[in-house]
Design a protein around this motif. Structure first.
Motif, PDB file in Angstrom:
ATOM      1  N   ASP A   1      31.824  45.497  23.798  1.00  0.00           N
ATOM      2  CA  ASP A   1      31.509  46.868  23.278  1.00  0.00           C
ATOM      3  C   ASP A   1      30.720  48.045  24.192  1.00  0.00           C
ATOM      4  OD1 ASP A   1      31.358  48.737  21.060  1.00  0.00           O
ATOM      5  OD2 ASP A   1      29.236  48.216  20.408  1.00  0.00           O
ATOM      6  N   ILE A   2      30.331  47.441  25.309  1.00  0.00           N
ATOM      7  CA  ILE A   2      29.626  48.181  26.279  1.00  0.00           C
ATOM      8  C   ILE A   2      30.583  48.946  26.911  1.00  0.00           C
ATOM      9  CG2 ILE A   2      28.187  48.362  28.314  1.00  0.00           C
ATOM     10  CD1 ILE A   2      26.669  45.727  27.349  1.00  0.00           C
ATOM     11  N   LEU A   3      30.596  50.323  26.953  1.00  0.00           N
ATOM     12  CA  LEU A   3      31.358  51.296  27.904  1.00  0.00           C
ATOM     13  C   LEU A   3      30.689  51.526  29.063  1.00  0.00           C
ATOM     14  CD1 LEU A   3      32.460  54.389  25.267  1.00  0.00           C
ATOM     15  CD2 LEU A   3      33.942  52.963  26.747  1.00  0.00           C
ATOM     16  N   TYR A   4      29.478  51.900  29.168  1.00  0.00           N
ATOM     17  CA  TYR A   4      28.598  52.361  30.435  1.00  0.00           C
ATOM     18  C   TYR A   4      27.294  52.415  30.044  1.00  0.00           C
ATOM     19  CZ  TYR A   4      28.187  57.178  29.300  1.00  0.00           C
ATOM     20  OH  TYR A   4      28.014  58.581  28.828  1.00  0.00           O
TER      21      TYR A   4
ATOM     22  N   ASP B   1      31.663  40.503  37.667  1.00  0.00           N
ATOM     23  CA  ASP B   1      33.116  40.566  37.547  1.00  0.00           C
ATOM     24  C   ASP B   1      33.432  41.483  36.368  1.00  0.00           C
ATOM     25  OD1 ASP B   1      33.628  38.695  39.278  1.00  0.00           O
ATOM     26  OD2 ASP B   1      33.139  37.108  37.874  1.00  0.00           O
ATOM     27  N   ASP B   2      32.830  41.990  35.559  1.00  0.00           N
ATOM     28  CA  ASP B   2      33.244  42.732  34.389  1.00  0.00           C
ATOM     29  C   ASP B   2      32.421  44.152  34.440  1.00  0.00           C
ATOM     30  OD1 ASP B   2      34.433  40.676  33.517  1.00  0.00           O
ATOM     31  OD2 ASP B   2      32.874  39.735  32.330  1.00  0.00           O
ATOM     32  N   PHE B   3      31.236  44.129  35.053  1.00  0.00           N
ATOM     33  CA  PHE B   3      30.518  45.461  35.119  1.00  0.00           C
ATOM     34  C   PHE B   3      30.051  45.983  36.456  1.00  0.00           C
ATOM     35  CE2 PHE B   3      29.788  43.767  30.994  1.00  0.00           C
ATOM     36  CZ  PHE B   3      29.724  44.730  30.047  1.00  0.00           C
ATOM     37  N   ILE B   4      30.477  47.315  36.971  1.00  0.00           N
ATOM     38  CA  ILE B   4      30.497  47.801  38.245  1.00  0.00           C
ATOM     39  C   ILE B   4      29.576  48.647  38.588  1.00  0.00           C
ATOM     40  CG2 ILE B   4      31.800  48.582  40.146  1.00  0.00           C
ATOM     41  CD1 ILE B   4      34.214  47.744  38.557  1.00  0.00           C
ATOM     42  N   ARG B   5      28.712  48.693  39.429  1.00  0.00           N
ATOM     43  CA  ARG B   5      27.620  49.669  39.687  1.00  0.00           C
ATOM     44  C   ARG B   5      28.391  50.722  40.532  1.00  0.00           C
ATOM     45  NH1 ARG B   5      22.183  49.511  40.425  1.00  0.00           N
ATOM     46  NH2 ARG B   5      21.285  51.487  40.500  1.00  0.00           N
TER      47      ARG B   5
ATOM     48  N   ARG C   1      34.411  47.324  33.700  1.00  0.00           N
ATOM     49  CA  ARG C   1      35.710  47.460  34.440  1.00  0.00           C
ATOM     50  C   ARG C   1      36.957  47.654  33.297  1.00  0.00           C
ATOM     51  NH1 ARG C   1      37.217  43.451  39.297  1.00  0.00           N
ATOM     52  NH2 ARG C   1      39.132  44.232  39.782  1.00  0.00           N
ATOM     53  N   SER C   2      36.642  46.862  32.370  1.00  0.00           N
ATOM     54  CA  SER C   2      37.979  46.630  31.470  1.00  0.00           C
ATOM     55  C   SER C   2      38.184  48.407  30.726  1.00  0.00           C
ATOM     56  CB  SER C   2      37.791  45.842  30.390  1.00  0.00           C
ATOM     57  OG  SER C   2      36.716  46.088  29.431  1.00  0.00           O
ATOM     58  N   LYS C   3      36.835  49.184  30.573  1.00  0.00           N
ATOM     59  CA  LYS C   3      37.165  50.382  29.965  1.00  0.00           C
ATOM     60  C   LYS C   3      37.555  51.636  31.097  1.00  0.00           C
ATOM     61  CE  LYS C   3      35.291  48.401  26.045  1.00  0.00           C
ATOM     62  NZ  LYS C   3      35.004  47.232  26.846  1.00  0.00           N
ATOM     63  N   VAL C   4      37.733  51.165  32.333  1.00  0.00           N
ATOM     64  CA  VAL C   4      38.170  52.176  33.135  1.00  0.00           C
ATOM     65  C   VAL C   4      39.687  52.504  32.904  1.00  0.00           C
ATOM     66  CG1 VAL C   4      38.663  52.852  35.594  1.00  0.00           C
ATOM     67  CG2 VAL C   4      36.285  51.761  34.815  1.00  0.00           C
ATOM     68  N   LYS C   5      39.835  53.797  32.718  1.00  0.00           N
ATOM     69  CA  LYS C   5      41.431  53.951  32.607  1.00  0.00           C
ATOM     70  C   LYS C   5      42.156  54.690  33.739  1.00  0.00           C
ATOM     71  CE  LYS C   5      44.258  57.254  29.747  1.00  0.00           C
ATOM     72  NZ  LYS C   5      44.486  58.312  28.407  1.00  0.00           N
ATOM     73  N   SER C   6      41.346  55.241  34.481  1.00  0.00           N
ATOM     74  CA  SER C   6      41.882  56.009  35.768  1.00  0.00           C
ATOM     75  C   SER C   6      40.607  55.884  36.822  1.00  0.00           C
ATOM     76  CB  SER C   6      42.993  56.885  35.588  1.00  0.00           C
ATOM     77  OG  SER C   6      42.071  58.044  35.128  1.00  0.00           O
ATOM     78  N   PHE C   7      41.001  56.325  38.023  1.00  0.00           N
ATOM     79  CA  PHE C   7      39.841  56.722  39.001  1.00  0.00           C
ATOM     80  C   PHE C   7      40.310  56.965  40.077  1.00  0.00           C
ATOM     81  CE2 PHE C   7      41.628  52.488  39.883  1.00  0.00           C
ATOM     82  CZ  PHE C   7      41.420  52.551  41.284  1.00  0.00           C
ATOM     83  N   ASN C   8      39.477  57.895  40.969  1.00  0.00           N
ATOM     84  CA  ASN C   8      39.818  58.267  42.382  1.00  0.00           C
ATOM     85  C   ASN C   8      38.621  58.253  43.055  1.00  0.00           C
ATOM     86  OD1 ASN C   8      37.892  60.528  41.779  1.00  0.00           O
ATOM     87  ND2 ASN C   8      39.679  61.757  40.653  1.00  0.00           N
ATOM     88  N   LYS C   9      38.329  58.641  44.424  1.00  0.00           N
ATOM     89  CA  LYS C   9      37.229  58.497  45.169  1.00  0.00           C
ATOM     90  C   LYS C   9      36.025  59.130  44.618  1.00  0.00           C
ATOM     91  CE  LYS C   9      39.682  57.405  49.231  1.00  0.00           C
ATOM     92  NZ  LYS C   9      39.958  57.972  50.735  1.00  0.00           N
ATOM     93  N   GLN C  10      36.195  60.110  43.730  1.00  0.00           N
ATOM     94  CA  GLN C  10      34.988  60.717  43.303  1.00  0.00           C
ATOM     95  C   GLN C  10      34.544  60.556  41.759  1.00  0.00           C
ATOM     96  OE1 GLN C  10      37.532  62.735  44.827  1.00  0.00           O
ATOM     97  NE2 GLN C  10      36.704  62.108  46.453  1.00  0.00           N
TER      98      GLN C  10
ATOM     99  N   ASN D   1      38.168  54.937  28.847  1.00  0.00           N
ATOM    100  CA  ASN D   1      39.305  54.935  27.567  1.00  0.00           C
ATOM    101  C   ASN D   1      38.715  56.016  26.514  1.00  0.00           C
ATOM    102  OD1 ASN D   1      40.551  52.960  29.204  1.00  0.00           O
ATOM    103  ND2 ASN D   1      39.497  51.225  27.797  1.00  0.00           N
ATOM    104  N   ASN D   2      37.455  56.318  26.517  1.00  0.00           N
ATOM    105  CA  ASN D   2      37.229  57.304  25.531  1.00  0.00           C
ATOM    106  C   ASN D   2      37.061  58.716  26.043  1.00  0.00           C
ATOM    107  OD1 ASN D   2      34.901  57.313  27.151  1.00  0.00           O
ATOM    108  ND2 ASN D   2      33.537  57.409  25.562  1.00  0.00           N
ATOM    109  N   GLY D   3      37.714  58.823  27.597  1.00  0.00           N
ATOM    110  CA  GLY D   3      37.759  60.283  27.806  1.00  0.00           C
ATOM    111  C   GLY D   3      36.663  60.617  28.702  1.00  0.00           C
TER     112      GLY D   3
END
Length: 214
Positions: free
Chosen positions: A129-132, A166-170, A179-188, A193-195
């Protein structure tokens, strides 16, 4: 002392418990043991000395209340060092490290939680249930997928120790993401998932992109 034997026969896992360090060492020397959890001060037996006598291919993890032994533990090639009291999530992270060293894939158990204090109340938060998590001065804000937010008087570093790497990234000095809630990313930035979009710190950028590409 806790002994854990991982066997491939019938896909089973055999767990042996031994509270007497002398008998435990005798057992290990007579039986193939993959993972050992060792306290440092075990009566007349010192855990550091015991670790030095383990078979070379045995993974061992120290569990102790004494931080000053940590460097000695890593010098002995310990998989991890669990400082008491530690959370189940922190235990799982250490166990996962040992499995990876053995070339085995960690098994994720559903429904795991962390417990944090908000004001004078203990809040049980399922990990999925943790987003960030966002750092504040002397506090941390835990944003949940269910829509609520928990503010706890715990710094981000200590909260991070309760979460599996493994599941949470600084991603930034002020942010940890699921990590499972990341929809997309770039270098910045990463986009959840929630926008929500969160910045990636410059010092984290190279590692984060590599981790998320896996």
């Amino acid at each position: 002392m806790v002994l854990i034997l991982l066997q491939t026969k019938r896909n089973g896992t055999v767990v042996e418990y031994e509270s007497d360090p002398v008998e435990g060492l005798e057992y290990i020397n007579g039986n193939k043991t993959d993972i050992v959890f060792l306290d440092i001060e075990m009566g007349d037996v010192n855990g550091l000395s015991a670790a030095a006598k383990l078979p070379e291919d045995t993974c061992f993890i120290f569990t102790t209340a004494y931080l000053h032994y940590a460097i000695d533990g890593y010098d002995l090639d310990a998989v991890d060092y669990l400082h008491k009291p530690f959370s189940y999530a922190r235990f799982q992270a250490a166990f996962g490290k040992a499995l990876r060293r053995l070339g085995r894939k960690p098994v994720k158990s559903p429904g795991q939680c962390i417990v944090v204090k908000q004001d004078y109340t203990n809040i049980n938060i399922p990990l999925d249930d943790i987003l960030y998590v966002e750092a504040m001065e002397g506090y941390s804000k835990i944003f949940r997928a269910s829509g609520s937010c928990v503010i706890t008087r715990m710094i981000l570093k200590n909260l991070s120790a309760m979460l599996s790497p493994d599941d949470f990234i600084r991603i930034h000095r002020s942010f940890i993401v699921s990590r499972s809630k990341v929809k997309s990313f770039n270098k910045q930035e990463v986009y959840l998932n929630n926008g929500t979009s969160l910045p990636i710190g410059r010092q984290y950028a190279a590692d984060i992109v590599g981790i998320l590409m896996k």
